[in-house]
Design a protein around this motif. Structure first.
Motif, PDB file in Angstrom:
ATOM      1  N   ARG A   1       2.965   0.854   3.360  1.00  0.00           N
ATOM      2  CA  ARG A   1       2.651  -0.268   4.255  1.00  0.00           C
ATOM      3  C   ARG A   1       2.742  -1.562   3.468  1.00  0.00           C
ATOM      4  NH1 ARG A   1      -2.230  -2.946   6.008  1.00  0.00           N
ATOM      5  NH2 ARG A   1      -1.619  -4.076   7.884  1.00  0.00           N
TER       6      ARG A   1
ATOM      7  N   SER B   1       1.920  -5.826   3.990  1.00  0.00           N
ATOM      8  CA  SER B   1       1.476  -6.919   4.851  1.00  0.00           C
ATOM      9  C   SER B   1       1.635  -8.216   4.068  1.00  0.00           C
ATOM     10  CB  SER B   1       0.021  -6.721   5.291  1.00  0.00           C
ATOM     11  OG  SER B   1      -0.856  -6.892   4.203  1.00  0.00           O
TER      12      SER B   1
ATOM     13  N   TYR C   1       0.861  -1.184   0.000  1.00  0.00           N
ATOM     14  CA  TYR C   1       0.000   0.000   0.000  1.00  0.00           C
ATOM     15  C   TYR C   1       0.901   1.238   0.000  1.00  0.00           C
ATOM     16  CZ  TYR C   1      -3.067  -3.592   2.160  1.00  0.00           C
ATOM     17  OH  TYR C   1      -3.761  -4.740   2.464  1.00  0.00           O
TER      18      TYR C   1
HETATM   19  O1  LIG Z   1      -3.075  -5.609   4.785  1.00  0.00           O
HETATM   20  C1  LIG Z   1      -3.757  -6.063   5.684  1.00  0.00           C
HETATM   21  O2  LIG Z   1      -3.565  -5.774   6.854  1.00  0.00           O
HETATM   22  C2  LIG Z   1      -4.884  -6.999   5.373  1.00  0.00           C
HETATM   23  C3  LIG Z   1      -4.625  -7.897   4.206  1.00  0.00           C
HETATM   24  C4  LIG Z   1      -5.716  -8.868   3.972  1.00  0.00           C
HETATM   25  O3  LIG Z   1      -6.772  -8.749   4.528  1.00  0.00           O
HETATM   26  C5  LIG Z   1      -5.543 -10.020   3.068  1.00  0.00           C
HETATM   27  O4  LIG Z   1      -4.500 -10.140   2.418  1.00  0.00           O
HETATM   28  O5  LIG Z   1      -6.470 -10.843   3.007  1.00  0.00           O
END
Ligand SMILES: O=C(O)CCC(=O)C(=O)O
Ligand SMILES: [Fe+2]
Length: 363
Positions: free
Chosen positions: A304, A306, A223
């Motif tokens: 960001r 994840s 992000y």
């Molecule tokens: O980026 C996040 O914190 C959530 C990612 C997410 O929900 C996913 O990859 O299913």
């Protein structure tokens, strides 16, 4: 002359049958971008939406993995009790002392950044079209279905039962193989504890969901900083498919989980794994444990990242409520059985939208 927002916004073209799209990262690198392109404008019912930090009286549950696997019988029993409570009341918890070393987590974050930092043409080699493609680079969620684009680029890789990896960056394959092996083990141990918390044999979920040939996928989400974060959404409210999702983030906050009608800011976490109850666990438990709705908001400050690890049944497993819970009169099945593979196809033909896919198997 600067181009208009719409000129630098999303384009999907076809080139040798491969979709070529504008990633959010490429968009943010274009000097023309000063405001959010209209195609990314996301509207929430912000008037009736409550966003809050965790409440001291109702904190996000924390589970100590070491007590589950190396604790005394009493400690293990207590942890299983807490695990059941977390799955029932939140569908979400923070996992500490999980034995996935800080070093491997940091290496994995670095490799994911290295992938997203490749040249766009290199990444686009992996621009997949189908949810079943083993390595798939994309943007938003499901570009052909999304009404609004999400401020997110992603890389999804199937890593079990067969391991796949992009060939670049050079260290990605090795680091990811190790990271995936370790998180798979954590997922399986958690599912043993969760089976027991449901009053089932420890191996119940592992056996009935055929985890020997179970399906594991990693989804890396990127992000980039957003010029107007209040108008955009990184990933909209949804629950995940599979049994559990183990998430690692790079120290930048953005994740929110829905709990008792409020969007709770999870905040930045280091060293812990965030664990989500996913749709198939809701089905197996016949609705006792609910998959948690979550979303990721964006900011204008930092990038960001994840990384989600999805632990799921084998593709040919028919996922249905555990027969042990059912009783025609008092507790009838609340979901119809569906093959995991078909569930994924269903997901593909839907927009990412709350629990709309799960609703399709609800009785
Ligand atoms: O980026 C996040 O914190 C959530 C990612 C997410 O929900 C996913 O990859 O299913
Ligand atoms: Fe998710």
């Amino acid at each position: 002359m600067a181009s208009t927002a719409s000129e630098v916004s999303q384009q999907v073209q076809s080139n040798n049958n491969r979709p070529i799209f504008k990633s959010v990262k490429a968009l943010t690198e274009s000097p023309e971008l000063t405001s959010l392109p209209p195609s990314y404008t996301y509207t929430t019912n912000s008037d009736d939406e409550i966003v809050a930090d965790p409440d001291e009286d109702d904190p996000i549950p924390i589970i100590d993995y070491s007590l589950l696997v190396t604790g005394t019988p009493d400690q293990r029993a207590m942890t299983i009790h807490d695990l059941g409570k977390a799955c029932e009341e939140w569908g979400f918890f923070m996992l500490i002392n999980h034995f996935v070393s800080k070093t491997i987590m940091e290496k994995m974050v670095d490799e994911v950044f290295a992938f997203f930092n490749l040249r766009e043409e290199e990444k686009q080699e992996y621009a997949g079209k189908d949810v079943m493609d083993p390595v798939r680079y994309g943007t938003s969620s499901n570009v052909s279905m999304d009404k609004v684009l999400f401020w997110r680029d992603f890389l999804k890789i199937v890593v079990h039962p067969e391991f796949h990896s992009p060939d670049k960056p050079p260290g990605f394959r090795e680091t990811s193989a190790e990271y995936c092996r370790r998180t798979w083990k954590v997922g399986k141990e958690l599912l043993k504890g969760i089976s027991e918390s449901l009053g089932l044999e420890a191996n119940y979920i592992e056996d009935t969901m055929n985890l020997d040939s179970g399906w594991q996928m990693i989804a890396a989400n990127m992000y980039p900083p957003c010029p107007q974060p209040e108008l955009a959404m990184g990933i909209p409210p949804h629950s995940d498919h599979g049994l559990l999702n183990l998430l690692l983030q790079n120290g930048v906050s953005g994740l929110q989980v829905l709990h008792n009608g409020k969007w709770i800011n999870v905040g930045s976490t280091s060293n812990c794994q965030l664990v989500f109850v996913s749709d198939h666990l809701e089905v197996v438990s016949n609705g006792k444990y609910k998959s948690v709705l979550h979303r990721a908001v964006v900011s204008n400050k930092a990038t960001r990242m994840s990384l989600a690890v999805v632990i799921a049944p084998s593709l040919d497993t028919v996922v249905e409520p555990a027969k042990e819970f059912l009783d025609n009169q008092r507790n009838p099945a609340a979901y119809v059985g569906m093959k995991h593979r078909d569930y994924m196809q269903l997901q593909k033909s839907n927009r990412l939208n709350g629990k709309s896919v799960l609703d399709r198997v609800k009785i």
